[in-house]
Design a protein around this motif. Structure first.
Motif, short mmCIF file in Angstrom:
data_model
loop_
_atom_site.label_atom_id
_atom_site.label_comp_id
_atom_site.label_asym_id
_atom_site.label_seq_id
_atom_site.Cartn_x
_atom_site.Cartn_y
_atom_site.Cartn_z
N SER A 154 -48.33 -2.31 10.21
CA SER A 154 -47.98 -3.51 11.21
C SER A 154 -47.74 -4.48 10.00
CB SER A 154 -49.07 -3.98 11.99
OG SER A 154 -50.27 -4.24 11.44
N THR A 155 -48.44 -4.85 8.90
CA THR A 155 -48.06 -6.00 7.96
C THR A 155 -46.61 -5.61 7.45
OG1 THR A 155 -50.37 -5.97 7.37
CG2 THR A 155 -48.71 -6.85 5.89
N VAL A 156 -46.27 -4.26 6.93
CA VAL A 156 -45.08 -4.03 6.45
C VAL A 156 -43.98 -4.17 7.22
CG1 VAL A 156 -43.86 -2.05 5.29
CG2 VAL A 156 -46.01 -2.56 4.60
N ALA A 157 -44.24 -3.79 8.43
CA ALA A 157 -43.32 -3.90 9.86
C ALA A 157 -42.89 -5.43 9.83
CB ALA A 157 -43.57 -3.45 10.88
N VAL A 158 -43.53 -6.17 9.84
CA VAL A 158 -43.55 -7.78 10.09
C VAL A 158 -42.77 -8.19 8.75
CG1 VAL A 158 -44.40 -9.89 10.31
CG2 VAL A 158 -45.41 -8.02 11.75
N GLY A 159 -43.41 -7.72 7.70
CA GLY A 159 -42.44 -8.19 6.24
C GLY A 159 -41.06 -7.78 6.33
N ALA A 160 -40.95 -6.50 6.67
CA ALA A 160 -39.42 -6.10 6.73
C ALA A 160 -38.77 -6.92 7.59
CB ALA A 160 -39.56 -4.61 7.06
N TYR A 161 -39.11 -7.36 8.76
CA TYR A 161 -38.38 -8.15 9.62
C TYR A 161 -38.10 -9.63 9.12
CZ TYR A 161 -38.27 -11.52 13.41
OH TYR A 161 -37.95 -12.95 14.51
N LEU A 162 -39.27 -9.93 8.29
CA LEU A 162 -38.99 -11.67 7.84
C LEU A 162 -38.05 -11.33 6.61
CD1 LEU A 162 -42.86 -12.85 7.70
CD2 LEU A 162 -40.86 -13.27 9.30
N ALA A 202 -32.87 -13.01 4.30
CA ALA A 202 -31.49 -12.48 3.97
C ALA A 202 -30.32 -12.96 4.91
CB ALA A 202 -31.39 -11.02 3.98
N LYS A 203 -30.90 -13.81 5.87
CA LYS A 203 -29.76 -14.57 6.83
C LYS A 203 -29.21 -13.62 7.78
CE LYS A 203 -30.48 -18.53 4.50
NZ LYS A 203 -31.09 -19.46 5.33
#
Length: 359
Positions: free
Chosen positions: A149-157, A162-163
């Motif tokens: 879940s941490t990595v999933a949120v990190g990918a989203y952010l 990256a705009k």
């Protein structure tokens, strides 16, 4: 109890506190995302203004000076339409969850800020867990879940940084993260412990980390695919002269177009597919070191390969004339379903050499 054992226990407790704190902040982010959609849907005037502003920006005026009398005439530049793939509609993207309204956008920014805070807290919990066991925090399903879940949120952010226009992922993402952490802290929780001998290898860092990254990106692709199916049905109904309900109009009208959602899903799945291939290869090399064979048709190995085949079929379908659009989207969801079963189903219900669930 030795000093080292007491320190590890304290770190494990700190990790638990941080994970629960992250859940609390994610809950606040969830309500902020809800507010973004609700308040953004209340102002059709704001959405109309945003659409007109966008059209004006896409079609700037051209100043033409007449040769006779020196007068100036303002001509409208024709709007440029970027054609999508053959067989798809040229539909503009929606204004987003905020609906082009200032109040909705404010709640959206608050939601993203809370998501960033929760991500940092959860990442701290994962690091504390790793320090408490002095290894990579991926030895059981609880540790895998909080890291995933941490990595999933990190990918989203990272996409937001990256705009990229993917703030529409925020609400389903935060909802899923809360479910994931809820299951992890109740059903899957396991006390800190050392690894079984087969997992004592540097391949743990390589193989499991890439599997987590792949799962996180596959999840984002699955969200885009599911929303594509809803948006595509919505656009089809409008094209046939139908009148969708108020809820469908309020929500689906603000999403990116079906073509944009389809493109997003395809690109993220295609980008991470080679990494999933590497994940399977790395797992086979690790199996050779740990068990003396590269492939033994263990349930985890079989379902990893099934998942690979499913995503390969999806990517091939995107390049096949009769399988683009909804048919390919169904394949993508089936592929992600295979990934989910490979994680939850195989780990919990099937016995094999990869049975490290700890539940």
């Amino acid at each position: 109890m030795t000093l080292a054992a007491a320190t590890n226990e304290n770190l494990a407790n700190i990790s638990n506190v941080l994970i629960y704190s992250a859940m609390a902040v994610y809950t606040l982010a969830f309500f902020a995302h809800i507010a973004e959609w609700v308040f953004g849907s209340r102002s059709k005037v704001g959405r109309t203004a945003a659409a007109l502003t966008g059209a004006a920006a896409a079609a700037p005026a051209v100043m033409v000076r007449s040769k006779q009398g020196g007068s100036t005439t303002v001509l409208d530049r024709p709007k440029i339409v970027t054609r999508s793939a053959a067989g798809t509609r040229d539909v503009p993207d929606g204004p987003g969850a905020a609906g082009g309204t200032e109040k909705g956008d404010l709640y959206g920014r608050i939601a993203v800020s809370l998501t960033v805070l929760a991500f940092l807290i959860e990442a701290g919990g994962v690091v504390a867990r790793a320090m408490s066991v002095q290894r990579a925090p991926w030895g059981n399903m609880y540790e895998f879940s909080i890291t995933f879940s941490t990595v999933a949120v990190g990918a989203y952010l990272a996409f937001l940084l990256a705009k990229k226009n993917i703030r529409w992922v925020g609400l389903p993402l935060v909802t899923t993260v809360l479910l994931d952490l809820g299951i992890a802290t109740t059903v899957l929780y396991t006390d800190s412990d050392q690894l079984v001998p087969a997992l004592h290898s540097y391949w743990l860092w390589i193989h499991v980390s890439t599997a987590i990254i792949c799962g996180a990106v596959f999840y984002l692709g699955a969200v885009g695919t599911a929303l594509y199916l809803f948006r595509d049905s919505y656009e089809n109904k409008l094209a046939k002269g139908g009148r969708p309900g108020a809820f469908a109009t309020s929500v689906l009208d603000r999403l990116p177009s079906a073509a944009s959602l389809d493109k997003f899903s395809y690109r993220v799945n295609a980008a991470v597919f080679p990494l999933w291939t590497f994940t399977i290869i790395a797992g086979a090399i690790w199996a050779g070191d740990a068990w003396g064979r590269y492939w033994g048709w263990d349930p985890k190995e079989v379902w990893s390969f099934i998942t690979w085949v499913a995503y390969a079929c999806y990517l091939h379908a995107r390049a096949t004339a009769g399988w683009k659009g909804r048919k390919a989207a169904y394949l993508a969801l089936i592929a992600f379903g295979c990934w989910l079963f490979n994680y939850y189903g195989v780990n919990i219900f099937v016995t094999g050499k990869h049975s490290y669930a700890g539940v």
